[in-house]
Design an enzyme around this catalytic site. Structure first.
Site, PDB file in Angstrom:
ATOM      1  N   ALA A  19     -46.925 -16.277   6.402  1.00 17.17           N
ATOM      2  CA  ALA A  19     -46.528 -14.991   5.823  1.00 17.17           C
ATOM      3  C   ALA A  19     -45.242 -14.463   6.445  1.00 17.17           C
ATOM      4  CB  ALA A  19     -47.650 -13.968   6.002  1.00 17.17           C
ATOM      5  N   HIS A  20     -45.005 -14.771   7.729  1.00 16.98           N
ATOM      6  CA  HIS A  20     -43.789 -14.315   8.400  1.00 16.98           C
ATOM      7  C   HIS A  20     -42.552 -14.901   7.736  1.00 16.98           C
ATOM      8  CE1 HIS A  20     -40.940 -13.226  11.544  1.00 16.98           C
ATOM      9  NE2 HIS A  20     -40.581 -14.504  11.603  1.00 16.98           N
ATOM     10  N   LYS A  21     -42.619 -16.174   7.334  1.00 13.26           N
ATOM     11  CA  LYS A  21     -41.467 -16.811   6.696  1.00 13.26           C
ATOM     12  C   LYS A  21     -41.196 -16.202   5.318  1.00 13.26           C
ATOM     13  CE  LYS A  21     -41.437 -21.298   9.035  1.00 13.26           C
ATOM     14  NZ  LYS A  21     -41.426 -22.771   8.843  1.00 13.26           N
ATOM     15  N   ASP A  80     -36.419 -27.355   5.903  1.00 16.96           N
ATOM     16  CA  ASP A  80     -36.829 -28.263   6.963  1.00 16.96           C
ATOM     17  C   ASP A  80     -35.831 -28.080   8.092  1.00 16.96           C
ATOM     18  OD1 ASP A  80     -38.593 -30.196   8.026  1.00 16.96           O
ATOM     19  OD2 ASP A  80     -37.131 -31.770   7.653  1.00 16.96           O
ATOM     20  N   SER A  81     -36.331 -28.067   9.314  1.00 18.48           N
ATOM     21  CA  SER A  81     -35.436 -27.791  10.432  1.00 18.48           C
ATOM     22  C   SER A  81     -35.914 -28.494  11.690  1.00 18.48           C
ATOM     23  CB  SER A  81     -35.346 -26.277  10.682  1.00 18.48           C
ATOM     24  OG  SER A  81     -36.618 -25.735  10.993  1.00 18.48           O
ATOM     25  N   GLY A 164     -41.474 -23.312  19.356  1.00 19.90           N
ATOM     26  CA  GLY A 164     -40.841 -24.620  19.416  1.00 19.90           C
ATOM     27  C   GLY A 164     -39.943 -24.783  20.633  1.00 19.90           C
TER      28      GLY A 164
END
Length: 208
Positions: A19-21, A80-81, A164
């Site tokens: 939900a944050h994204k 994608d990261s 990360g």
């Protein structure tokens, strides 16, 4: 694209169940003057997660966006990261989230990377976060944008924010790691923010 096509898909789905994204992308689109009905992948619970079989960030982002657009019939956005370390030839790269062998184990990934770089001095610890953001329409139309956050890797983690590899990347021009920045400071320079702000222009062009 005709005006009728523009109006036929007021919804935009983001390939995430986070939900944050969704909130983050909504804010970026709003700032760009675009306000579609933005939902996450959890709005379509029967759609399975997509296996990221691409060999680049762009390929994985497009794979997820196209799969979701075809499955839902509405325009889809995906990203994608990862972290790319100069001395490792760009690794972990697309394997960033599973560098230690198990997907999403941030501590294990970070600990392994630090061990691999233990004997590398600061002059050779350059790295960058990279993100590819993709938009795919049900008719196959696609757009991809990319963003990078360049910096240097610390020898030990610092800071409690982010996730990360944030605790070890110190952005160029700053004395703090990404994990020590406020959310607002990080969003202003982040690879994801840069990629999605660039994609917002493509969304506006294609969807109105």
């Amino acid at each position: 694209m005709s005006s009728s096509a523009r109006l036929s898909h007021p919804r935009l789905v983001l390939a995430t169940r986070n939900a944050h994204k969704v909130t983050e992308l909504q804010a970026i689109l709003t700032d760009a003057g675009i306000e579609p009905e933005l939902v996450g992948a959890d709005a379509y619970p029967d759609i399975p997660d997509v296996k990221e079989t691409g060999v680049t960030f762009a390929e994985n982002a497009l794979l997820k966006a196209h799969t979701l657009a075809q499955a839902t019939g509405v325009p889809a956005v995906a990203d994608d990261s990862g972290l790319c370390v100069d001395v490792l030839g760009g690794a972990p790269g697309i394997f960033s989230a599973r560098w230690a062998g198990r997907h999403g184990d941030d501590k294990a990934n970070l600990d392994l990377l630090l061990a691999q770089l233990a004997d590398i001095d600061a002059a050779h610890r350059g790295a960058h976060f990279a993100c590819a953001a993709a938009l795919a329409l049900p008719d196959g139309t696609e757009r991809v944008t990319e963003g990078r956050l360049r910096g240097t890797l610390r020898h030990a983690p610092s800071g409690t924010g982010g996730f990360g590899y944030d605790p070890i990347l110190q952005p160029d021009g700053d004395t703090r790691t990404c994990a020590e920045l406020s959310p607002e400071e990080k969003n202003a320079i982040s690879h994801r923010g840069l990629a999605f702000r660039a994609l917002a222009a493509e969304i506006r062009e294609l969807l109105g």
